[in-house]
Design a protein around this motif. Sequence first.
Motif, PDB file in Angstrom:
ATOM      1  N   PHE A  75      -0.667 -25.292 -17.575  1.00  0.00           N
ATOM      2  CA  PHE A  75       0.562 -25.303 -18.372  1.00  0.00           C
ATOM      3  C   PHE A  75       0.230 -25.024 -19.840  1.00  0.00           C
ATOM      4  CE2 PHE A  75       3.079 -27.958 -15.200  1.00  0.00           C
ATOM      5  CZ  PHE A  75       4.081 -27.018 -15.031  1.00  0.00           C
ATOM      6  N   ALA A  76      -0.810 -25.667 -20.357  1.00  0.00           N
ATOM      7  CA  ALA A  76      -1.184 -25.483 -21.761  1.00  0.00           C
ATOM      8  C   ALA A  76      -1.474 -24.015 -22.057  1.00  0.00           C
ATOM      9  CB  ALA A  76      -2.390 -26.355 -22.107  1.00  0.00           C
ATOM     10  N   THR A  77      -2.212 -23.355 -21.189  1.00  0.00           N
ATOM     11  CA  THR A  77      -2.535 -21.943 -21.435  1.00  0.00           C
ATOM     12  C   THR A  77      -1.305 -21.054 -21.303  1.00  0.00           C
ATOM     13  OG1 THR A  77      -3.213 -21.492 -19.136  1.00  0.00           O
ATOM     14  CG2 THR A  77      -4.925 -22.243 -20.680  1.00  0.00           C
ATOM     15  N   LEU A  78      -0.425 -21.373 -20.368  1.00  0.00           N
ATOM     16  CA  LEU A  78       0.789 -20.563 -20.185  1.00  0.00           C
ATOM     17  C   LEU A  78       1.783 -20.750 -21.324  1.00  0.00           C
ATOM     18  CD1 LEU A  78       1.394 -21.106 -16.365  1.00  0.00           C
ATOM     19  CD2 LEU A  78       0.633 -18.994 -17.477  1.00  0.00           C
ATOM     20  N   LEU A  79       1.818 -21.935 -21.902  1.00  0.00           N
ATOM     21  CA  LEU A  79       2.792 -22.229 -22.949  1.00  0.00           C
ATOM     22  C   LEU A  79       2.298 -21.881 -24.353  1.00  0.00           C
ATOM     23  CD1 LEU A  79       4.108 -25.612 -21.532  1.00  0.00           C
ATOM     24  CD2 LEU A  79       5.280 -23.402 -21.517  1.00  0.00           C
ATOM     25  N   GLU A  80       1.010 -21.620 -24.474  1.00  0.00           N
ATOM     26  CA  GLU A  80       0.465 -21.239 -25.780  1.00  0.00           C
ATOM     27  C   GLU A  80       1.137 -19.947 -26.252  1.00  0.00           C
ATOM     28  OE1 GLU A  80      -3.889 -20.546 -27.811  1.00  0.00           O
ATOM     29  OE2 GLU A  80      -3.611 -19.890 -25.754  1.00  0.00           O
ATOM     30  N   ASN A  81       1.700 -19.984 -27.442  1.00  0.00           N
ATOM     31  CA  ASN A  81       2.372 -18.816 -28.040  1.00  0.00           C
ATOM     32  C   ASN A  81       3.554 -18.301 -27.223  1.00  0.00           C
ATOM     33  OD1 ASN A  81       0.477 -18.761 -30.203  1.00  0.00           O
ATOM     34  ND2 ASN A  81      -0.967 -17.731 -28.848  1.00  0.00           N
ATOM     35  N   HIS A  82       4.140 -19.141 -26.401  1.00  0.00           N
ATOM     36  CA  HIS A  82       5.300 -18.726 -25.599  1.00  0.00           C
ATOM     37  C   HIS A  82       6.510 -18.556 -26.523  1.00  0.00           C
ATOM     38  CE1 HIS A  82       8.391 -18.632 -22.541  1.00  0.00           C
ATOM     39  NE2 HIS A  82       7.432 -18.477 -21.641  1.00  0.00           N
ATOM     40  N   PRO A  83       7.296 -17.513 -26.327  1.00  0.00           N
ATOM     41  CA  PRO A  83       8.424 -17.281 -27.239  1.00  0.00           C
ATOM     42  C   PRO A  83       9.560 -18.307 -27.109  1.00  0.00           C
ATOM     43  CG  PRO A  83       8.451 -15.687 -25.459  1.00  0.00           C
ATOM     44  CD  PRO A  83       7.167 -16.453 -25.335  1.00  0.00           C
ATOM     45  N   ALA A 142     -10.371 -35.631 -24.815  1.00  0.00           N
ATOM     46  CA  ALA A 142     -10.053 -36.077 -23.465  1.00  0.00           C
ATOM     47  C   ALA A 142     -10.326 -35.019 -22.402  1.00  0.00           C
ATOM     48  CB  ALA A 142      -8.588 -36.505 -23.392  1.00  0.00           C
ATOM     49  N   ALA A 143     -10.069 -33.759 -22.714  1.00  0.00           N
ATOM     50  CA  ALA A 143     -10.168 -32.716 -21.681  1.00  0.00           C
ATOM     51  C   ALA A 143     -11.226 -31.657 -21.964  1.00  0.00           C
ATOM     52  CB  ALA A 143      -8.811 -32.033 -21.512  1.00  0.00           C
ATOM     53  N   GLY A 144     -11.779 -31.646 -23.152  1.00  0.00           N
ATOM     54  CA  GLY A 144     -12.716 -30.587 -23.526  1.00  0.00           C
ATOM     55  C   GLY A 144     -13.886 -30.409 -22.579  1.00  0.00           C
ATOM     56  N   SER A 145     -14.520 -31.498 -22.195  1.00  0.00           N
ATOM     57  CA  SER A 145     -15.684 -31.395 -21.301  1.00  0.00           C
ATOM     58  C   SER A 145     -15.277 -31.102 -19.855  1.00  0.00           C
ATOM     59  CB  SER A 145     -16.511 -32.686 -21.356  1.00  0.00           C
ATOM     60  OG  SER A 145     -15.764 -33.777 -20.844  1.00  0.00           O
ATOM     61  N   ARG A 146     -13.989 -31.267 -19.558  1.00  0.00           N
ATOM     62  CA  ARG A 146     -13.486 -31.016 -18.199  1.00  0.00           C
ATOM     63  C   ARG A 146     -12.575 -29.795 -18.153  1.00  0.00           C
ATOM     64  NH1 ARG A 146     -10.170 -35.098 -16.265  1.00  0.00           N
ATOM     65  NH2 ARG A 146      -9.551 -35.622 -18.370  1.00  0.00           N
ATOM     66  N   TRP A 147     -12.615 -28.959 -19.178  1.00  0.00           N
ATOM     67  CA  TRP A 147     -11.746 -27.792 -19.251  1.00  0.00           C
ATOM     68  C   TRP A 147     -12.128 -26.819 -18.139  1.00  0.00           C
ATOM     69  CZ3 TRP A 147      -7.297 -27.152 -21.488  1.00  0.00           C
ATOM     70  CH2 TRP A 147      -6.754 -25.875 -21.603  1.00  0.00           C
ATOM     71  N   LYS A 148     -11.165 -26.455 -17.293  1.00  0.00           N
ATOM     72  CA  LYS A 148     -11.431 -25.638 -16.109  1.00  0.00           C
ATOM     73  C   LYS A 148     -10.916 -24.204 -16.212  1.00  0.00           C
ATOM     74  CE  LYS A 148     -13.056 -29.152 -13.776  1.00  0.00           C
ATOM     75  NZ  LYS A 148     -14.473 -29.346 -13.715  1.00  0.00           N
ATOM     76  N   MET A 149     -10.146 -23.905 -17.242  1.00  0.00           N
ATOM     77  CA  MET A 149      -9.526 -22.591 -17.345  1.00  0.00           C
ATOM     78  C   MET A 149     -10.535 -21.542 -17.837  1.00  0.00           C
ATOM     79  SD  MET A 149      -6.428 -23.173 -16.326  1.00  0.00           S
ATOM     80  CE  MET A 149      -7.113 -24.413 -15.221  1.00  0.00           C
ATOM     81  N   ALA A 150     -10.289 -20.287 -17.457  1.00  0.00           N
ATOM     82  CA  ALA A 150     -11.163 -19.189 -17.877  1.00  0.00           C
ATOM     83  C   ALA A 150     -10.983 -18.863 -19.353  1.00  0.00           C
ATOM     84  CB  ALA A 150     -10.882 -17.948 -17.025  1.00  0.00           C
ATOM     85  N   VAL A 151      -9.836 -19.212 -19.901  1.00  0.00           N
ATOM     86  CA  VAL A 151      -9.571 -18.984 -21.327  1.00  0.00           C
ATOM     87  C   VAL A 151      -9.808 -20.285 -22.083  1.00  0.00           C
ATOM     88  CG1 VAL A 151      -7.933 -17.115 -20.892  1.00  0.00           C
ATOM     89  CG2 VAL A 151      -7.099 -19.452 -21.065  1.00  0.00           C
ATOM     90  N   PRO A 152     -10.107 -20.201 -23.371  1.00  0.00           N
ATOM     91  CA  PRO A 152     -10.363 -21.427 -24.144  1.00  0.00           C
ATOM     92  C   PRO A 152      -9.121 -22.307 -24.290  1.00  0.00           C
ATOM     93  CG  PRO A 152     -11.082 -19.461 -25.358  1.00  0.00           C
ATOM     94  CD  PRO A 152     -10.323 -18.994 -24.151  1.00  0.00           C
ATOM     95  N   MET A 153      -9.359 -23.572 -24.577  1.00  0.00           N
ATOM     96  CA  MET A 153      -8.276 -24.509 -24.859  1.00  0.00           C
ATOM     97  C   MET A 153      -7.475 -23.975 -26.051  1.00  0.00           C
ATOM     98  SD  MET A 153      -8.585 -28.544 -25.895  1.00  0.00           S
ATOM     99  CE  MET A 153      -9.171 -29.068 -24.287  1.00  0.00           C
ATOM    100  N   PRO A 154      -6.153 -24.029 -25.978  1.00  0.00           N
ATOM    101  CA  PRO A 154      -5.343 -23.551 -27.102  1.00  0.00           C
ATOM    102  C   PRO A 154      -5.693 -24.293 -28.400  1.00  0.00           C
ATOM    103  CG  PRO A 154      -3.964 -23.839 -25.176  1.00  0.00           C
ATOM    104  CD  PRO A 154      -5.310 -24.426 -24.843  1.00  0.00           C
TER     105      PRO A 154
END
Length: 107
Positions: free
Chosen positions: A19-27, A48-60
């Motif tokens: 959700f975080a990656t999809l909502l980043e910069n969403h219009p 809280a999530a940095g060491s467990r970040w699973k997405m291919a793109v960086p944390m927003p």
Amino acid sequence: MKQYNVGIIGATGMVGQRFATLLENHPWFNVKVLAASPRSAGQTYEQAAGSRWKMAVPMPEAMKDMVLLDATSDIEKIASMVDFCFCAVDMKKDEIKALEEAYAKAE
């Protein structure tokens, strides 16, 4: 175009991260609140999530320093800050239903 203030409940898990990656910069959506379990509440999203970040793109970047709220005990506070929330919690079905009903009642 109107932007809606939104929250991500369960932000530290894999679905919340998505959700975080999809909502980043969403219009249409402006992420105002990130919430998670009591053990993550009070930490920044990156802590809280940095060491467990699973997405291919960086944390927003805009979310890294956001302090997580408690998804269960901060319902009124969260509801007052957003137009609606995206729910990505990993709970039993009846617990999810009760949590989502509590958010609906808080409007």
